[in-house]
Design a protein around this motif. Sequence first.
Motif, PDB file in Angstrom:
ATOM      1  N   VAL A  17       8.433  93.601  48.124  1.00  0.00           N
ATOM      2  CA  VAL A  17       9.380  94.928  47.522  1.00  0.00           C
ATOM      3  C   VAL A  17       7.797  96.068  47.205  1.00  0.00           C
ATOM      4  O   VAL A  17       8.212  97.117  47.384  1.00  0.00           O
ATOM      5  CB  VAL A  17       9.590  94.562  46.170  1.00  0.00           C
ATOM      6  N   ASN A  38       6.941  98.165  50.466  1.00  0.00           N
ATOM      7  CA  ASN A  38       7.973  98.170  50.660  1.00  0.00           C
ATOM      8  C   ASN A  38       8.399 100.213  50.675  1.00  0.00           C
ATOM      9  O   ASN A  38       8.875 100.393  51.626  1.00  0.00           O
ATOM     10  CB  ASN A  38       9.179  97.437  50.928  1.00  0.00           C
ATOM     11  N   ILE A  53      15.995  98.839  48.527  1.00  0.00           N
ATOM     12  CA  ILE A  53      15.335  97.938  48.428  1.00  0.00           C
ATOM     13  C   ILE A  53      15.843  97.180  47.564  1.00  0.00           C
ATOM     14  O   ILE A  53      15.195  95.959  47.525  1.00  0.00           O
ATOM     15  CB  ILE A  53      13.368  98.353  48.213  1.00  0.00           C
ATOM     16  N   ARG A  95      18.155  90.778  44.789  1.00  0.00           N
ATOM     17  CA  ARG A  95      17.490  89.944  44.027  1.00  0.00           C
ATOM     18  C   ARG A  95      17.878  89.795  42.377  1.00  0.00           C
ATOM     19  O   ARG A  95      19.100  90.489  41.376  1.00  0.00           O
ATOM     20  CB  ARG A  95      16.128  90.846  44.000  1.00  0.00           C
ATOM     21  N   VAL A 118       9.217  92.329  39.881  1.00  0.00           N
ATOM     22  CA  VAL A 118       8.866  93.793  40.729  1.00  0.00           C
ATOM     23  C   VAL A 118       8.403  94.332  40.178  1.00  0.00           C
ATOM     24  O   VAL A 118       7.127  95.178  40.117  1.00  0.00           O
ATOM     25  CB  VAL A 118      10.021  93.470  40.968  1.00  0.00           C
TER      26      VAL A 118
END
Length: 503
Positions: free
Chosen positions: A68, A71, A80, A85, A93
């Motif tokens: 993540v 990305n 994203i 999630r 993250v």
Amino acid sequence: MFENQIELYLSTERSDVTLIVDGTKLPAHRSILSKGSDYFKTMFSSSFEEAKSNNVELKETNLEAFKVVLNYIYNDKANILHNGRTFNELFEVLACARYFMVDPLSALLVSCLKNRGTISTLITNALAYSIDELIEHGTKLLQQAAPYLIEKNIFEQLSPQAVDYVLKLPLNTKESIIFEALVGWMRNNLAYSKLFPEFLKHIDLSLLEKRHIDMLSEPTQIIDSNFCSTLLCQHQEQANGYLKVVNENVINNLRTVEGVIHLYPSGNRRVTSIYPKNFFTIDLQQQFLLNCIKFNLKLVVGYTVFVSKDMREWHCVIDHSKYDCFGLQVLYFTERVVRFLRIEAVESVSFSVTANVEALYLTDSFEVDSSTTLLIPKQNVIPKEMNTLSTETSTGVFTEGELNERHMRHRISNGCIVFQLSQPYIIGTIKLLLDKESSFYIEIITKKNNWTRIFSEKNVSGWRTATFEKQPLCCIKIVGTRSPSKYFHLHGLECYATMTDSI
């Protein structure tokens, strides 16, 4: 720099480095990584071995969370984060983004997490990942919800680490509510029974009733009874002592056990009663010898102040229930040992005071009328500068009359001059300064809306002194009946307990 770099995410095209996470190889590009992450910028521009290696292993890194972050480095888009999630995954993250120093993503995640999950899951995860900003935010939410710990099941999802953290906070609720929430958590988490004694030490057992203590053994024993008895005796012994702190406010971290503390966007804080209750209670967190309380009312209201050592027996030390009070309240009373302060409005309204409440033991000499609990002042209680606007430090304000070049006036035969004291005092002398020969009379309010004429004079000027039997006073009305002009002018006003004090 590459154009359309999003297309290069996990692509071998023009890849010049391979990142290895948990055994998985991820093709990447040094320039893109360096631009999006200070961690990689330092790595690839230093003398570290990784700067020249084609393969870089990232140890102790969560693969899914890192994807993540990677990305985002390539995409630089917030969408994203909206791929279903979970709350816990977002924290993973965030931890990864912070470690690899992707600051924009970290800030975005912190903002997102503030509005996700419950208070308990927020605090639990923020503590686990050491996210200070979210710990602070979760603590603020917890304090606002503290009176409803049980109703909102706030303890239910706390980790042992979070329970320990929460119990060390000066929560704005009763000790019994915290205790009941803790017992509920302990019964649902018997696997952590070794931690129970340390948790219980954070509760002041001396403030609890027997029925609360019995919750530790009914329906089943969840903690050693001998330990509980010993701890209770220790807390009761500690409760018998008190501190005497001279000429200093003993409230450093304001805690309410009934009522709430509101934080406004301006940064100002207020202590407010919770409707339909018309009072709030402040916990000093230990016993102090006191003889003075100061606070600022945000409404015009009559009120009483009660004090207690244990919230079982209450004693009234200030009774302003018959008077309209506002603004700064400076209240003296006969010294006594206090832990809890309760300020109660006369009417059933939600009312508030500014959060800069002071509780003190002052060495200044003072005199209080025992029958009314009102202060008998030793000096003038009216500000020298005439003002029609109340401030947080003023002892009163002119509510009627016209302010004209630093003095008050009103039209003869039409109107009056009224001064409202912010709190009642025992007064027996009023002095007026007239610049021109005039006639006037004075009325006072000793209780709500009851005017009594106490003095009148004709054709006088300069300082005039009205003496009368000392009595409670909260409002003064001065009516000019004659003047050389169409206005009656008042250039000075003073109030004293006795004529002697005015000399």
